[in-house]
Design a protein around this motif. Structure first.
Motif, mmCIF file in Angstrom:
data_model
loop_
_atom_site.group_PDB
_atom_site.id
_atom_site.type_symbol
_atom_site.label_atom_id
_atom_site.label_comp_id
_atom_site.label_asym_id
_atom_site.label_seq_id
_atom_site.Cartn_x
_atom_site.Cartn_y
_atom_site.Cartn_z
ATOM 1 N N UNK A 77 57.944 37.610 -8.603
ATOM 2 C CA UNK A 77 58.581 39.016 -8.501
ATOM 3 C C UNK A 77 59.659 39.188 -7.469
ATOM 4 N N UNK A 78 59.796 38.354 -6.463
ATOM 5 C CA UNK A 78 60.769 38.417 -5.405
ATOM 6 C C UNK A 78 62.340 38.404 -6.098
ATOM 7 N N UNK A 79 63.099 38.233 -4.904
ATOM 8 C CA UNK A 79 64.688 37.966 -5.163
ATOM 9 C C UNK A 79 64.811 36.918 -6.098
ATOM 10 N N UNK A 80 65.447 36.763 -7.034
ATOM 11 C CA UNK A 80 65.433 35.570 -7.802
ATOM 12 C C UNK A 80 63.997 34.864 -8.352
ATOM 13 N N UNK A 81 62.993 35.952 -8.526
ATOM 14 C CA UNK A 81 61.675 35.434 -9.003
ATOM 15 C C UNK A 81 61.786 34.980 -10.600
ATOM 16 N N UNK A 82 60.664 34.362 -10.997
ATOM 17 C CA UNK A 82 60.900 33.828 -12.221
ATOM 18 C C UNK A 82 60.447 34.709 -13.172
ATOM 19 N N UNK A 83 59.563 35.705 -13.173
ATOM 20 C CA UNK A 83 59.099 36.452 -14.225
ATOM 21 C C UNK A 83 59.940 36.954 -14.988
ATOM 22 N N UNK A 84 61.130 37.532 -14.465
ATOM 23 C CA UNK A 84 61.887 38.110 -15.391
ATOM 24 C C UNK A 84 62.938 37.118 -16.002
ATOM 25 N N UNK A 85 62.904 35.975 -15.634
ATOM 26 C CA UNK A 85 63.769 34.931 -16.430
ATOM 27 C C UNK A 85 62.789 34.200 -17.491
ATOM 28 N N UNK A 86 61.404 34.134 -17.496
ATOM 29 C CA UNK A 86 60.830 33.497 -18.172
ATOM 30 C C UNK A 86 60.770 34.020 -19.665
ATOM 31 N N UNK A 87 60.837 33.181 -20.722
ATOM 32 C CA UNK A 87 60.808 33.572 -22.044
ATOM 33 C C UNK A 87 59.417 34.140 -22.414
ATOM 34 N N UNK A 88 59.464 35.055 -23.419
ATOM 35 C CA UNK A 88 58.195 35.542 -23.974
ATOM 36 C C UNK A 88 57.385 34.553 -24.654
ATOM 37 N N UNK A 89 56.047 34.758 -24.228
ATOM 38 C CA UNK A 89 55.068 33.791 -24.470
ATOM 39 C C UNK A 89 54.796 32.428 -23.598
ATOM 40 N N UNK A 90 55.832 32.284 -22.791
ATOM 41 C CA UNK A 90 55.601 31.043 -21.934
ATOM 42 C C UNK A 90 54.352 31.327 -21.110
ATOM 43 N N UNK A 91 54.066 30.361 -20.374
ATOM 44 C CA UNK A 91 52.841 30.170 -19.505
ATOM 45 C C UNK A 91 53.123 30.020 -17.958
ATOM 46 N N UNK A 92 52.640 30.939 -17.399
ATOM 47 C CA UNK A 92 52.651 30.838 -15.671
ATOM 48 C C UNK A 92 51.333 30.208 -15.315
ATOM 49 N N UNK A 93 51.390 28.889 -14.665
ATOM 50 C CA UNK A 93 50.288 28.409 -14.279
ATOM 51 C C UNK A 93 50.171 28.248 -12.715
ATOM 52 N N UNK A 94 48.991 29.015 -12.321
ATOM 53 C CA UNK A 94 49.098 29.519 -10.739
ATOM 54 C C UNK A 94 48.205 28.366 -10.230
ATOM 55 N N UNK A 95 48.262 27.555 -9.381
ATOM 56 C CA UNK A 95 47.778 26.712 -8.728
ATOM 57 C C UNK A 95 47.129 26.863 -7.411
ATOM 58 N N UNK A 96 47.611 27.891 -6.900
ATOM 59 C CA UNK A 96 47.267 28.265 -5.408
ATOM 60 C C UNK A 96 45.695 28.731 -5.113
ATOM 61 N N UNK A 97 45.196 28.676 -3.952
ATOM 62 C CA UNK A 97 43.971 28.980 -3.676
ATOM 63 C C UNK A 97 44.143 30.836 -3.398
ATOM 64 N N UNK A 98 43.457 31.694 -4.110
ATOM 65 C CA UNK A 98 43.632 33.005 -3.874
ATOM 66 C C UNK A 98 42.377 33.688 -4.080
ATOM 67 N N UNK A 99 42.477 35.081 -3.830
ATOM 68 C CA UNK A 99 41.491 35.939 -3.965
ATOM 69 C C UNK A 99 41.321 36.090 -5.597
ATOM 70 N N UNK A 100 40.045 35.871 -6.184
ATOM 71 C CA UNK A 100 39.846 35.820 -7.660
ATOM 72 C C UNK A 100 40.217 37.084 -8.277
ATOM 73 N N UNK A 101 39.905 38.305 -7.514
ATOM 74 C CA UNK A 101 40.409 39.685 -8.004
ATOM 75 C C UNK A 101 41.977 39.862 -8.233
#
Length: 296
Positions: A77-101
């Protein structure tokens, strides 16, 4: 037949994962915040991109291998972030260690944009990433898995499907990081005691790795100490973060984690002493009165 896949974050794990996808025949679009890193990767095949948005455009799957939730937010969601550029129905695979919530909430945010999401933390280290042998702890909706096809298997030896909603993968990764952090701290404590008592460190390493007291972390990290080489593969500050997430998760339900708390303080001490960007085995430097092997 290969697919167009974006991979963002060419660190120790991400670079190996991108290489594995390339070997599997996919067209890999890569992006890294460091100058020249993506271009270096693309010399052997692939497409170097300047921004997450450029990398994600026209790709079926975007794999994010950055450090934490804040960096993931910026990727999306930052400047030049990918969310706005991704095709509808495509998949974002998040591999970081983060807060589950946070991960569970991200699923809903992306769904509102017409995007699929997989909560997919990883483990295994740089060598396994380069060999396509990492472990992925995944959770997500069936349609997200269906959209990924066999792409996950191109990066991993084990892909665990842990739930039909995001968050379960991150919870399992948090438990893994509890053990990883405690084991590194315990390995450092054991080696430090041996050094303090005048035991030959090479002999100590050989004995322990052939005895019941061995652990994967002792076997993997203590060679860094023996070589006096603290070049980071996973840094001290990673475990300041990850054990902090462990404690945050448990604190929410008032669940006691005495070993995790102690290990976290050890990594905090190492970081505050100036070792935060060194290899996580540098936690051994918190012990007084020992002479550590020097880099040859």
């Amino acid at each position: 037949m290969g697919r167009k896949i974006a991979l963002i974050g060419l660190g120790a794990m991400g670079a190996g994962m991108a290489g594995s996808l390339r070997r599997a025949g996919h067209e890999v679009h890569v992006c890294d915040a460091r100058a020249g890193v993506a271009q270096q990767f693309a010399k052997d095949g692939g497409v170097a991109c300047a921004t997450p948005a450029e990398a994600a455009r026209d790709c079926d799957i975007v794999v994010s291998v950055v450090v934490n939730a804040a960096q993931t937010e910026d990727v999306l969601f930052g400047a030049n972030g990918c969310a706005a550029a991704m095709k509808k129905g495509s998949v974002f695979v998040m591999c970081s260690t983060v807060d589950p919530n946070w991960s569970a909430a991200l699923e809903g945010r992306l769904q509102a944009l017409g995007l699929q999401y997989l909560d997919a933390p990883i483990s295994g280290g740089a060598a396994k990433a380069a060999a396509g042998q990492i472990t992925m702890m995944t959770a997500g909706r069936p349609e997200a898995y269906a959209a990924c096809g066999d792409v996950l298997e191109g990066m991993a030896a084990k892909v665990y499907k842990l739930g039909a909603r995001a968050g379960a993968g991150s919870k399992v990764k948090i438990v893994n990081q509890l053990l990883a952090g405690v084991h590194i701290a315990a390995a450092a404590e054991a080696m430090a005691l041996g050094l303090r008592e005048g035991v030959d460190p090479e002999a100590l390493y050989d004995v322990i790795t052939h005895s019941a007291g061995n652990s994967w972390m002792f076997e993997n990290r203590m060679p860094h100490v023996l070589a006096g080489d603290y070049t980071p593969l996973s840094a001290v500050d990673i475990f300041v973060k990850d054990l902090g997430l462990v404690l945050d998760l448990a604190r929410a339900t008032k669940f006691p984690l005495p070993l995790s708390s102690t290990a976290h303080q050890m990594f905090m001490q190492a970081s505050s002493a100036g070792h935060g960007r060194e290899d996580d085995s540098a936690v051994i430097k918190t012990f007084p009165g020992i002479e550590l092997p020097q880099k040859k």
